[in-house]
Design a protein around this motif. Structure first.
Motif, PDB file in Angstrom:
ATOM      1  N   TRP A  23      -3.932  22.909  13.872  1.00  0.00           N
ATOM      2  CA  TRP A  23      -4.482  22.002  12.857  1.00  0.00           C
ATOM      3  C   TRP A  23      -4.487  22.727  11.520  1.00  0.00           C
ATOM      4  N   TRP A  24      -4.511  21.961  10.443  1.00  0.00           N
ATOM      5  CA  TRP A  24      -4.264  22.505   9.104  1.00  0.00           C
ATOM      6  C   TRP A  24      -5.414  22.154   8.167  1.00  0.00           C
ATOM      7  N   ARG A  25      -6.001  23.216   7.600  1.00  0.00           N
ATOM      8  CA  ARG A  25      -7.072  23.046   6.599  1.00  0.00           C
ATOM      9  C   ARG A  25      -6.618  23.693   5.301  1.00  0.00           C
ATOM     10  N   LEU A  55      -3.349  16.743   7.560  1.00  0.00           N
ATOM     11  CA  LEU A  55      -3.897  17.759   6.652  1.00  0.00           C
ATOM     12  C   LEU A  55      -5.369  17.459   6.394  1.00  0.00           C
ATOM     13  N   THR A  56      -6.196  18.505   6.428  1.00  0.00           N
ATOM     14  CA  THR A  56      -7.601  18.353   6.051  1.00  0.00           C
ATOM     15  C   THR A  56      -7.848  19.106   4.757  1.00  0.00           C
ATOM     16  N   GLY A 151     -19.396  17.775  12.238  1.00  0.00           N
ATOM     17  CA  GLY A 151     -18.840  19.059  12.624  1.00  0.00           C
ATOM     18  C   GLY A 151     -18.805  19.999  11.441  1.00  0.00           C
ATOM     19  N   TRP A 152     -18.321  21.229  11.694  1.00  0.00           N
ATOM     20  CA  TRP A 152     -18.137  22.183  10.608  1.00  0.00           C
ATOM     21  C   TRP A 152     -17.017  23.146  10.964  1.00  0.00           C
ATOM     22  N   SER A 153     -16.562  23.869   9.977  1.00  0.00           N
ATOM     23  CA  SER A 153     -15.396  24.718  10.184  1.00  0.00           C
ATOM     24  C   SER A 153     -15.540  25.998   9.382  1.00  0.00           C
ATOM     25  N   ALA A 154     -15.537  27.132  10.096  1.00  0.00           N
ATOM     26  CA  ALA A 154     -15.531  28.432   9.411  1.00  0.00           C
ATOM     27  C   ALA A 154     -14.283  29.178   9.920  1.00  0.00           C
ATOM     28  N   GLY A 210      -6.191  27.063  13.953  1.00  0.00           N
ATOM     29  CA  GLY A 210      -6.302  26.542  12.588  1.00  0.00           C
ATOM     30  C   GLY A 210      -5.489  27.352  11.586  1.00  0.00           C
ATOM     31  N   LEU A 211      -4.638  26.660  10.831  1.00  0.00           N
ATOM     32  CA  LEU A 211      -3.890  27.281   9.734  1.00  0.00           C
ATOM     33  C   LEU A 211      -4.649  27.003   8.437  1.00  0.00           C
ATOM     34  N   LEU A 212      -4.844  28.034   7.621  1.00  0.00           N
ATOM     35  CA  LEU A 212      -5.573  27.861   6.359  1.00  0.00           C
ATOM     36  C   LEU A 212      -4.657  28.116   5.168  1.00  0.00           C
ATOM     37  N   SER A 213      -4.572  27.120   4.283  1.00  0.00           N
ATOM     38  CA  SER A 213      -3.830  27.317   3.026  1.00  0.00           C
ATOM     39  C   SER A 213      -4.782  27.129   1.842  1.00  0.00           C
ATOM     40  N   HIS A 214      -4.357  27.577   0.688  1.00  0.00           N
ATOM     41  CA  HIS A 214      -5.136  27.441  -0.563  1.00  0.00           C
ATOM     42  C   HIS A 214      -4.145  27.028  -1.643  1.00  0.00           C
ATOM     43  N   HIS A 215      -3.827  25.733  -1.725  1.00  0.00           N
ATOM     44  CA  HIS A 215      -2.681  25.305  -2.539  1.00  0.00           C
ATOM     45  C   HIS A 215      -2.800  25.684  -4.010  1.00  0.00           C
ATOM     46  N   LEU A 216      -4.035  25.861  -4.514  1.00  0.00           N
ATOM     47  CA  LEU A 216      -4.195  26.154  -5.946  1.00  0.00           C
ATOM     48  C   LEU A 216      -3.701  27.561  -6.314  1.00  0.00           C
TER      49      LEU A 216
END
Ligand SMILES: [Zn+2]
Length: 276
Positions: A23-25, A55-56, A151-154, A210-216
């Motif tokens: 999943w993608w955050r 995408l989340t 829910g929550w996500s860390a 979980g895959l984490l991106s930071h598009h900015l």
């Protein structure tokens, strides 16, 4: 994605007849106050759309949200979660966090509610909390439960558990120390291999990665990897993508089943204690 150890690990999943779930955050989106913010979010949402990947967005609930709401109208693959209360660090010391250590539960609850009230009308909004810097304040989980969060996500945990279900990220695309930059293809694929192995050995085949991106703050290498990785993953039968709404629905079904099981146990215990 040329990586021998990853290839071997995927062969093991295939031999076991299993499919890993990703999943993608993406963190730090805002209300799209500037043209650059709009362009970068467009690029991200387009990538999700063209690769058909759910995408989340973890959105910081500060400022005007109408620009973001307009952009996400009809973006059916995009979910929105609440990224903190204002993304300001109020901690002394190295580890950042929004809530000071001595913050009361009531203060946490009020700040959460004020943040959510700004986001709840944005299309795709889910009452899910993503603490900035993946910081887990000792009073946060109870406050989320009291506030009715779904829910929550860390970061780092294998599977959802606790009073408020937690769905974490495991692969951070960026490196942060000494300035943000792409973590590197080799490091990320090695991390994916490790996460796959961890689940296979624990028998937790269903636990999402979980895959984490930071598009900015993506540099060119990060954008290139992200596009390549999403497209490559679609050609791998051992990999699939799940959306946040699907993951939340699963946790709710699991909780309902567990409740039914304990209710059945209680009834049969009472029948044994008081036979007719
Ligand atoms: Zn953040």
């Amino acid at each position: 994605m040329n990586n021998l150890l990853l290839w071997l690990e995927l062969r093991r999943w295939r031999a076991a007849g299993r499919t890993a779930r990703l999943w993608w955050r993406d963190d730090d989106a805002s209300g799209l106050a500037t043209t650059l913010d709009r362009l970068l979010l467009d690029r991200l949402v387009q990538l999700a759309t063209t690769t058909r990947t759910p995408l989340t967005l973890a959105v910081v609930p500060v400022g005007e949200m109408s620009g973001l709401a307009a952009r996400l109208q009809g973006a059916e693959l995009v979910s929105v979660s609440q990224h903190g209360v204002d993304h300001q660090n109020r901690r002394e010391g190295a580890a950042a966090g929004e809530f000071p250590h001595d913050c009361s539960q009531r203060d946490v609850e009020e700040a959460l509610a004020a943040g959510w009230s700004r986001l709840e009308k944005v299309p795709g909004a889910l009452k899910v909390f993503v603490p900035p810097w993946n910081d887990v304040h000792p009073r946060l989980e109870r406050a989320l439960g009291a506030g009715g969060y779904a829910g929550w996500s860390a970061g780092g945990l294998l599977s959802a558990s606790g009073t408020c279900p937690r769905l974490d990220i495991h692969l951070d695309m960026m490196r942060w120390r000494g300035g943000s930059r792409f973590r590197g293809r080799g490091r990320l694929l090695a991390a994916l291999t490790t996460e796959l192995r961890r689940r296979r050995r624990a028998g937790l085949w269903e636990a999402p990665i979980g895959l984490l991106s930071h598009h900015l703050v993506h540099d060119t290498a990060a954008w290139t990897f992200l596009g390549d990785f999403l497209r490559w993953s679609k050609s791998q039968p051992e990999l699939s993508w799940v959306s946040l709404p699907e993951l939340l629905a699963e946790t709710q079904t699991r909780r309902a089943k567990a409740l039914r099981r304990s209710a059945t146990r209680l009834v049969s215990d009472m029948a044994l204690a008081h036979p007719a």
